[in-house]
Write an enzyme that holds these catalytic residues in place. Structure first.
Site: not given
Length: 485
Positions: A92, A113, A176, A252, A262
């Site tokens: 997203g 990101k 990343r 996820d 994450d």
């Protein structure tokens, strides 16, 4: 010739079925500029060590002028969030730009990101803020310094773009790098969408890219899952041994290759508290520190269910049945290394158990305690005992520990030297990260640079920065962090 043509850039993920991604171009921020550049990681890729001398780096990674060798896309996946299945997930606020081949021939994803809205942003703006970007940059590099499998941070940028969260904050970008951004949730998405041919293709590619040794097995798919279970057990054992709480172990957020992934509301233990919760949205304590091994198995079971069209139930159950023993074995070895007890002796289990009981009952700082044990070659046992409120119980345990150490072949000097190589002096305490964030929001990135230096080599003394190894102030203990970023 384009600057980027000198590097081997691939876009292999973009060749997969379109149900796994959507092509999206990044939306640039205003006046983007470098904050941090990981020269050690850049050297691995053959990239410039100083980004300011190469404007092509900033223009490409900020999205201002994307080179043709990149093919930016937002991945589509699903996942179980706090135990409930959510089909509406995906990148997203991040984009996979492409893959770069490092000097040893290994392919790494380059992921941006904070690049703006995607079809999977839902109600979000697709942005990242300086606060969360600093936390991810620091923690991914802290985990690398601790030799724990992790994604890495290649670079970080700030901007003049305002982003609204609880209030207005500074928009930022993070680059990343990791061998794979494929998550457990990718396979859940394909399974629950009944896209079984596409799922088989993705599994084939995952084996080809990340588990090529499994091709030699009579059952490559089962061998792949077996490897995923083992890597996940090893990763979580390392979290537990160093006192790291991830905070949001949704499926996820679980890497298919067993890397820490994450970074959101994470935290390292200060006072040893097994039930420590670092995510202020985790009202039930599902992802508390002492629940991570159990949740690892839960997530692997969810992955197993999604892979059931390809792998026999008996093979899946066999792999899952090994998880607890694998995790216990990895964790036990890590703790033996941290305590300098390399041989197995009768009574070791009780010695370990009583240590954790004492740490919990006395709210002793975990990192300080383990590091202090590794100085018994130069300091007396009282330095350990004084960490505890119950000094009598602590004295008894330390005496038992020292007696047990006498059964080791190594002398005290060699044993303690080995222990200092695995018990960090410096960890990313949340209050240290917050201090770096507070200064950065005023345009001062000096704390970020110092922390990056210390966390890169956390086992070394760095005597000029001794204050960063001190215990946290009361306000800095047990900080609960928001998922908001």
């Amino acid at each position: 010739m384009s600057f980027w043509n000198a590097f081997l850039i691939t876009t292999r993920y973009s060749k997969l079925p379109r149900c796994l991604f959507t092509h999206v171009n990044p939306s640039p921020l205003d006046n983007t500029r470098w904050v941090m550049w990981n020269s050690e990681l850049a050297e691995q890729f053959g990239l410039p060590l100083i980004p300011d001398n190469t404007p092509e780096l900033l223009s490409a990674f900020s999205g201002d002028n994307l080179p043709s060798v990149f093919s930016p896309l937002a991945m589509k996946y699903a996942g179980h969030q706090f135990g409930s299945y959510n089909p509406d997930l995906g990148d997203g606020r991040g984009l996979l730009l492409g893959e770069i081949i490092d000097k040893s021939g290994v392919s790494f994803d380059l992921h941006l990101k904070g690049a703006g809205r995607t079809p999977y942003s839902r109600t979000g703006d697709g942005r990242a803020v300086l606060r969360s970007t600093i936390r991810e940059y620091l923690c991914s590099e802290a985990m690398a310094g601790l030799n724990i499998p992790t994604t890495r941070a290649l670079g970080m940028m700030t901007s003049d773009t305002a982003v609204f969260r609880e209030g207005y904050e500074t928009g930022a970008l993070l680059i990343r790098a990791t061998e794979s951004h494929i998550r457990f949730g990718h396979f859940e998405h394909l399974f629950y969408s009944n896209l079984l041919a596409e799922q088989k293709l993705l599994v084939d590619k995952v084996i080809e890219w990340h588990f090529p040794d499994c091709l030699e097995s009579d059952s490559p798919y089962a061998a792949m899952f077996d490897e995923i279970v083992d890597r996940t057990a090893s990763m979580i054992a390392q979290w537990q041994a160093v006192g790291f709480a991830h905070g949001v172990m949704n499926t996820d957020n679980m890497s298919i290759i067993g890397q820490t992934f994450d970074y959101g509301p994470f935290g390292f233990l200060d006072d040893y508290e097994p039930s420590y919760i670092c995510n202020h949205s985790d009202y039930q304590g599902r992802y508390a520190f002492n629940q991570q091994p159990r949740i690892g198995l839960w997530n692997l079971s969810a992955l197993a269910h999604s892979l059931s069209p390809l792998i026999d139930k008996s093979d899946l159950e066999s792999s899952l049945a090994q998880y607890e023993a694998q995790l216990h074995g990895y964790f036990s070895q890590l703790m033996r290394d941290k305590l300098g007890l390399y041989s197995k002796q009768e009574g070791d289990s009780r010695l370990f158990e009583s240590m954790f009981e004492l740490l919990s009952q006395n709210a002793v700082d975990y990192t300080r305690f383990m590091r202090s044990l590794s100085y018994l070659d130069s300091k007396d046992k009282q330095t350990i005992v004084d960490l505890f409120v119950d000094r009598e119980a602590a004295t008894l345990w330390v005496d038992l520990y020292l007696t047990r150490c006498e059964l080791e072949e190594d002398g005290v000097e060699l044993r303690c030297e080995k222990m200092r190589s695995v018990n960090p002096k410096y960890i990313l305490r949340n209050y240290l990260a917050q201090q770096a964030i507070d200064k950065a929001q005023q345009g001062d990135f000096s704390e970020l640079e110092i922390l990056s230096l210390l966390l890169e080599k956390p086992f070394e003394e760095h005597t000029e920065f001794e204050q960063y190894a001190q215990l946290p102030p009361e306000w800095g203990k047990k900080m609960e962090i928001s998922c908001s970023s």
